[in-house]
Design a protein around this motif. Structure first.
Motif, PDB file in Angstrom:
ATOM      1  N   LYS A  59      26.010  77.339  35.618  1.00  0.00           N
ATOM      2  CA  LYS A  59      26.503  77.267  36.996  1.00  0.00           C
ATOM      3  C   LYS A  59      27.497  76.124  37.165  1.00  0.00           C
ATOM      4  O   LYS A  59      28.316  76.141  38.089  1.00  0.00           O
ATOM      5  CB  LYS A  59      25.326  77.065  37.952  1.00  0.00           C
ATOM      6  N   LEU A  60      27.395  75.144  36.272  1.00  0.00           N
ATOM      7  CA  LEU A  60      28.316  74.009  36.331  1.00  0.00           C
ATOM      8  C   LEU A  60      29.457  74.194  35.336  1.00  0.00           C
ATOM      9  O   LEU A  60      29.233  74.658  34.209  1.00  0.00           O
ATOM     10  CB  LEU A  60      27.579  72.703  36.007  1.00  0.00           C
ATOM     11  N   GLN A  61      30.656  73.844  35.754  1.00  0.00           N
ATOM     12  CA  GLN A  61      31.815  73.906  34.865  1.00  0.00           C
ATOM     13  C   GLN A  61      32.526  72.552  34.927  1.00  0.00           C
ATOM     14  O   GLN A  61      33.319  72.293  35.825  1.00  0.00           O
ATOM     15  CB  GLN A  61      32.764  75.042  35.281  1.00  0.00           C
ATOM     16  N   LEU A  62      32.191  71.705  33.962  1.00  0.00           N
ATOM     17  CA  LEU A  62      32.823  70.387  33.886  1.00  0.00           C
ATOM     18  C   LEU A  62      34.076  70.503  33.022  1.00  0.00           C
ATOM     19  O   LEU A  62      33.982  70.788  31.818  1.00  0.00           O
ATOM     20  CB  LEU A  62      31.852  69.367  33.294  1.00  0.00           C
ATOM     21  N   LYS A  63      35.240  70.288  33.625  1.00  0.00           N
ATOM     22  CA  LYS A  63      36.509  70.477  32.916  1.00  0.00           C
ATOM     23  C   LYS A  63      37.379  69.232  33.062  1.00  0.00           C
ATOM     24  O   LYS A  63      37.463  68.647  34.136  1.00  0.00           O
ATOM     25  CB  LYS A  63      37.264  71.680  33.462  1.00  0.00           C
ATOM     26  N   MET A  64      38.027  68.888  31.941  1.00  0.00           N
ATOM     27  CA  MET A  64      39.004  67.798  31.940  1.00  0.00           C
ATOM     28  C   MET A  64      40.221  68.249  31.137  1.00  0.00           C
ATOM     29  O   MET A  64      40.081  68.861  30.089  1.00  0.00           O
ATOM     30  CB  MET A  64      38.433  66.531  31.286  1.00  0.00           C
ATOM     31  N   ALA A  65      41.401  67.943  31.650  1.00  0.00           N
ATOM     32  CA  ALA A  65      42.634  68.305  30.951  1.00  0.00           C
ATOM     33  C   ALA A  65      43.536  67.083  30.873  1.00  0.00           C
ATOM     34  O   ALA A  65      43.404  66.111  31.617  1.00  0.00           O
ATOM     35  CB  ALA A  65      43.327  69.446  31.683  1.00  0.00           C
ATOM     36  N   ASP A  66      44.457  67.148  29.915  1.00  0.00           N
ATOM     37  CA  ASP A  66      45.477  66.096  29.729  1.00  0.00           C
ATOM     38  C   ASP A  66      44.845  64.723  29.458  1.00  0.00           C
ATOM     39  O   ASP A  66      45.260  63.703  30.017  1.00  0.00           O
ATOM     40  CB  ASP A  66      46.390  66.023  30.954  1.00  0.00           C
ATOM     41  N   ILE A  67      43.846  64.706  28.576  1.00  0.00           N
ATOM     42  CA  ILE A  67      43.248  63.428  28.149  1.00  0.00           C
ATOM     43  C   ILE A  67      44.175  62.842  27.079  1.00  0.00           C
ATOM     44  O   ILE A  67      44.314  63.420  26.010  1.00  0.00           O
ATOM     45  CB  ILE A  67      41.837  63.620  27.613  1.00  0.00           C
ATOM     46  N   PRO A  68      44.817  61.715  27.348  1.00  0.00           N
ATOM     47  CA  PRO A  68      45.798  61.187  26.379  1.00  0.00           C
ATOM     48  C   PRO A  68      45.105  60.565  25.170  1.00  0.00           C
ATOM     49  O   PRO A  68      44.160  59.794  25.300  1.00  0.00           O
ATOM     50  CB  PRO A  68      46.543  60.121  27.191  1.00  0.00           C
ATOM     51  N   ILE A  69      45.583  60.933  23.988  1.00  0.00           N
ATOM     52  CA  ILE A  69      45.018  60.354  22.769  1.00  0.00           C
ATOM     53  C   ILE A  69      46.062  59.573  21.991  1.00  0.00           C
ATOM     54  O   ILE A  69      45.747  58.956  20.956  1.00  0.00           O
ATOM     55  CB  ILE A  69      44.413  61.443  21.875  1.00  0.00           C
ATOM     56  N   LYS A  70      47.311  59.564  22.434  1.00  0.00           N
ATOM     57  CA  LYS A  70      48.375  58.808  21.767  1.00  0.00           C
ATOM     58  C   LYS A  70      49.260  58.148  22.812  1.00  0.00           C
ATOM     59  O   LYS A  70      49.379  58.631  23.932  1.00  0.00           O
ATOM     60  CB  LYS A  70      49.219  59.715  20.868  1.00  0.00           C
TER      61      LYS A  70
END
Length: 223
Positions: A212-223
């Protein structure tokens, strides 16, 4: 006076033997002298260095001084040493400088922390760092709801900005968030060999088994 025949015979034999010895020696000497005619003593000196001619034209052996010999040897040793040093210097300058291979953890702080929330559950990326051959994402989770929430991290979906699926492992993240929980922390570990030229990451996580939960993250910078 009567001469004993035995004594006479003895002296006769001695005289014959002496005569034969003298004749043999004379004959051998004559043959050897004839065979050695035209043969002279060879010059045992291989070169004319160290010799000089006297007034009569004959060569005489010249004795070198000890100081001159030592000086000549030192000059040869110094010349050889300089040649060896020049060769070593040339090889050293031609060799590429060795690279220091130190594993230094670096932290990316741009645009962090990144927070996402679904219903009463929040997930936050607070830091990104490199450790050895892995990229580590520091993650914190909190449940403000009245019901506990379970997670199965094998369903964690991580992709890069090229759309490639990344295999990740979690450490310390709770398999269940209690109701009204405190802020709990853990890490997501990603092998740097899988990141290649990726610049950013995206994360998606659902609760288990209800989803029921949708935890989303986008554009996490790694450089």
């Amino acid at each position: 006076m009567k001469v004993n025949s035995t004594v006479a015979l003895t002296f006769t034999l001695l005289a014959l033997m002496l005569g034969a010895g003298v004749f043999t020696a004379t004959w051998g000497y004559a043959i050897g002298r004839e065979a050695l005619k035209g043969i002279t003593q060879p010059d045992s000196r291989p070169t004319n260095k160290g010799t000089a001619k006297n007034s009569s034209g004959r060569e005489e052996l010249v004795i070198l001084k000890e100081e001159d010999i030592i000086k000549s040897v030192k000059e040869k040793i110094n010349a050889t040493g300089r040649a060896g040093s020049a060769s070593t210097s040339s090889n050293t300058s031609a060799a590429p400088p060795a690279k220091s291979e130190k594993s230094v953890a670096t932290v990316t702080t741009a645009k962090l922390p990144i927070l996402t929330r679904s219903n009463d559950v929040a997930m936050e990326v607070t830091g990104i760092r490199k450790q050895g051959d892995s990229m580590l994402l520091d993650v914190a989770m909190k449940n403000d709801g009245s019901q506990p929430v379970k997670f199965l991290y094998s369903f964690l979906n991580v992709t890069d900005d090229k759309g490639r699926l990344i295999v990740a492992e979690t450490t310390g993240l709770p398999s269940e968030l209690p109701a009204k929980s405190d802020r709990l922390s853990g890490t997501i570990s990603i092998p740097t060999s899988m990141l290649d030229d990726a610049q950013k990451l995206s994360i998606q996580l659902s609760d288990y088994p209800d989803q029921k939960l949708q935890l989303k993250m986008a554009d996490i910078p790694i450089k």
